[in-house]
Design a protein around this motif. Sequence first.
Motif, PDB file in Angstrom:
ATOM      1  N   PHE A 162       1.024  -0.620  -0.290  1.00  0.00           N
ATOM      2  CA  PHE A 162      -0.275  -0.383  -0.024  1.00  0.00           C
ATOM      3  C   PHE A 162       0.901   0.793   0.275  1.00  0.00           C
ATOM      4  O   PHE A 162       1.903   1.446  -0.085  1.00  0.00           O
ATOM      5  CB  PHE A 162      -1.190   0.163   0.826  1.00  0.00           C
ATOM      6  N   VAL A 163       0.156   2.365  -0.038  1.00  0.00           N
ATOM      7  CA  VAL A 163       1.263   3.540  -0.349  1.00  0.00           C
ATOM      8  C   VAL A 163       1.254   4.312   0.313  1.00  0.00           C
ATOM      9  O   VAL A 163       1.679   5.169   1.126  1.00  0.00           O
ATOM     10  CB  VAL A 163       0.168   4.431  -1.845  1.00  0.00           C
ATOM     11  N   PHE A 164       0.780   3.664   1.513  1.00  0.00           N
ATOM     12  CA  PHE A 164       0.583   4.026   3.374  1.00  0.00           C
ATOM     13  C   PHE A 164      -0.308   3.191   4.038  1.00  0.00           C
ATOM     14  O   PHE A 164      -0.981   2.201   3.352  1.00  0.00           O
ATOM     15  CB  PHE A 164      -0.547   5.716   3.519  1.00  0.00           C
ATOM     16  N   PRO A 165       0.007   2.843   5.294  1.00  0.00           N
ATOM     17  CA  PRO A 165      -0.483   2.022   6.366  1.00  0.00           C
ATOM     18  C   PRO A 165      -1.674   2.393   5.575  1.00  0.00           C
ATOM     19  O   PRO A 165      -2.258   2.870   6.303  1.00  0.00           O
ATOM     20  CB  PRO A 165      -0.279   2.219   6.790  1.00  0.00           C
ATOM     21  N   ALA A 166      -2.846   0.796   6.228  1.00  0.00           N
ATOM     22  CA  ALA A 166      -4.034   0.517   5.785  1.00  0.00           C
ATOM     23  C   ALA A 166      -4.854   1.426   6.912  1.00  0.00           C
ATOM     24  O   ALA A 166      -4.142   0.709   7.918  1.00  0.00           O
ATOM     25  CB  ALA A 166      -4.559  -0.212   4.782  1.00  0.00           C
ATOM     26  N   PRO A 167      -5.735   1.613   6.587  1.00  0.00           N
ATOM     27  CA  PRO A 167      -6.785   1.665   7.809  1.00  0.00           C
ATOM     28  C   PRO A 167      -6.969   0.464   8.735  1.00  0.00           C
ATOM     29  O   PRO A 167      -7.352  -0.394   7.886  1.00  0.00           O
ATOM     30  CB  PRO A 167      -7.542   2.503   7.482  1.00  0.00           C
TER      31      PRO A 167
END
Length: 232
Positions: free
Chosen positions: A3-8
């Motif tokens: 993912f491009v940032f941590p998944a919620p």
Amino acid sequence: MTFVFPAPETPAIPVAGTRALFPVRRVYCVGRNYAAHAREMGHDPDREPPFFFMKPADALQPVPADAIAEHAYPQMTQNYHFEVELVCALSRGGRDVTIEEALDLVFGYAVGLDMTRRDLQDEAKGLRRPWALAKGADFSGPIGPIHPVSQVGHLAKGEIRLEVDGVARQTGDLADMIWSVAEQIAYLSRYNELFAGDVIFTGTPDGVGPVSRGETMRAAIAGLGAITLQVV
């Protein structure tokens, strides 16, 4: 998968009497499902099929059964309303589910509140716009622990009640629903495939009204206990 940032985190609701969590996929809400409330909102309950709207899953606010939770008054409203509701949580899904099969999908039930920015809803109705901003405020779905069907059975009757600062504002009976839980599940499954993790807010009795900062709401359903929230 990267993912491009941590998944919620997945929104989740505690299961009563356990350490387990119920992961939430979608939140469906049925509108005007008690006759007196339909009349209260200016509609004829005898002529209207069920209709649904949605809340974001992360708008749910899990509330412990044995504590007073703080509930934030949202931005952009001067008329914030409570609506106490029975919530149905599904552990199975399907398409075109029959009424006879529908309750087999249910994992359990909880006490919930469909908190509503009523001024935004009234404005949206007048302009024929969606209700998303009215119904989807942060934390606008307070919900108590889910009680499994294996413990409480299927709830078709019993008092549903909301108090503000100890004064009853909504009182009704689950038997007063226009469309039963089974009928709601069957009807909804004709439009969307249902999945495990879906929850359904099943409608509210009449008596909905505004709540202000500093006031305390207590929502209760027979067989499921109560949740308590102070508006801040």
